[in-house]
Design an enzyme around this catalytic site. Structure first.
Site, mmCIF file in Angstrom:
data_model
loop_
_atom_site.group_PDB
_atom_site.id
_atom_site.type_symbol
_atom_site.label_atom_id
_atom_site.label_comp_id
_atom_site.label_asym_id
_atom_site.label_seq_id
_atom_site.Cartn_x
_atom_site.Cartn_y
_atom_site.Cartn_z
ATOM 1 N N HIS A 1 0.721 -1.288 -0.232
ATOM 2 C CA HIS A 1 -0.015 0.038 -0.155
ATOM 3 C C HIS A 1 1.070 1.222 0.010
ATOM 4 C CE1 HIS A 1 0.670 -1.248 4.222
ATOM 5 N NE2 HIS A 1 0.686 -0.260 4.559
ATOM 6 N N HIS B 1 0.945 5.282 1.118
ATOM 7 C CA HIS B 1 0.290 6.275 1.813
ATOM 8 C C HIS B 1 0.384 7.591 1.237
ATOM 9 C CE1 HIS B 1 0.130 4.192 5.807
ATOM 10 N NE2 HIS B 1 1.106 3.440 5.468
HETATM 11 P P1 AMP Z 1 1.589 0.606 7.265
HETATM 12 O O1 AMP Z 1 2.353 0.883 8.651
HETATM 13 O O2 AMP Z 1 2.409 1.354 6.175
HETATM 14 O O3 AMP Z 1 1.454 -0.906 7.112
HETATM 15 O O4 AMP Z 1 0.302 1.011 7.257
HETATM 16 C C1 AMP Z 1 -0.960 0.240 7.592
HETATM 17 C C2 AMP Z 1 -2.110 1.386 7.460
HETATM 18 O O5 AMP Z 1 -3.335 0.746 7.222
HETATM 19 C C3 AMP Z 1 -2.246 2.007 8.654
HETATM 20 O O6 AMP Z 1 -1.921 3.496 8.584
HETATM 21 C C4 AMP Z 1 -3.572 1.614 9.278
HETATM 22 O O7 AMP Z 1 -4.218 2.808 9.977
HETATM 23 C C5 AMP Z 1 -4.301 1.448 8.108
HETATM 24 N N1 AMP Z 1 -5.406 0.598 8.155
HETATM 25 C C6 AMP Z 1 -5.379 -0.597 8.807
HETATM 26 N N2 AMP Z 1 -6.651 -1.342 8.625
HETATM 27 C C7 AMP Z 1 -7.252 -0.485 7.940
HETATM 28 C C8 AMP Z 1 -8.502 -0.506 7.563
HETATM 29 N N3 AMP Z 1 -9.553 -1.499 7.585
HETATM 30 N N4 AMP Z 1 -9.163 0.492 6.886
HETATM 31 C C9 AMP Z 1 -8.438 1.632 6.694
HETATM 32 N N5 AMP Z 1 -7.150 1.597 6.783
HETATM 33 C C10 AMP Z 1 -6.607 0.612 7.629
#
Ligand code: AMP
Ligand code: ZN
Length: 141
Positions: free
Chosen positions: A102, A104
């Site tokens: 993903h 950001h």
């Molecule tokens: P990372 O630390 O780069 O893996 O970021 C994962 C991101 O996914 C975090 O910022 C979380 O807040 C976000 N996240 C986790 N579960 C969900 C969800 N169900 N819907 C939207 N965002 C999510």
């Protein structure tokens, strides 16, 4: 790469759990991060399950990154931010919490208190050239 049954982002892609989706095409979806660092913090996610960008075919990753400028413009417009960071973590050590690739898009403004330590180092004599040769070798260039 098939979807993974236990992956939260695969479940979002499949519509099995809700998300605040703002964009979708054949390759990716974009939705609001549920734990935002700022208002309108977006995630762009490939529809196929890959844990890291190093697992992805280049063109599949390109199909996701292709959407960054238009999504970033929308984030800037809606958030009224002064700037933004594009962040993409790979592996737990980097801060990756969800093991599905993903990207950001994080709006930024003066004094928002976000940021990370950028402890810039300095190469000892010869190290930069050694790394240049090693990387060129790995790339076959
Ligand atoms: P990372 O630390 O780069 O893996 O970021 C994962 C991101 O996914 C975090 O910022 C979380 O807040 C976000 N996240 C986790 N579960 C969900 C969800 N169900 N819907 C939207 N965002 C999510
Ligand atoms: Zn997944």
């Amino acid at each position: 790469m098939p979807q993974q049954a236990d992956c939260v982002f695969c479940k979002i892609v499949a519509g099995q759990i809700p998300s605040a989706k703002v964009f979708e095409d054949d390759a990716c979806i974009a939705f609001l991060d549920i734990g935002p660092l700022a208002d309108a913090h977006l995630l762009i996610v490939p529809k196929e399950h890959y844990e890291r960008i190093t697992d992805m075919p280049a063109l599949e990753f390109a199909a996701v990154t292709l959407r960054i400028p238009q999504l970033a413009r929308a984030v800037m417009e809606v958030s009224g931010a002064e700037g933004l960071n594009v962040l993409q973590n790979n592996g737990q050590v980097s801060g990756q919490a969800v093991p599905h690739v993903h990207i950001h898009i994080i709006p930024r403004r003066q004094g928002d208190g976000l940021g990370y330590r950028w402890n810039a180092g300095k190469y000892p004599e010869g190290k930069l050239q050694q790394l240049q040769r090693a990387l060129a070798g790995a790339l076959g260039t």
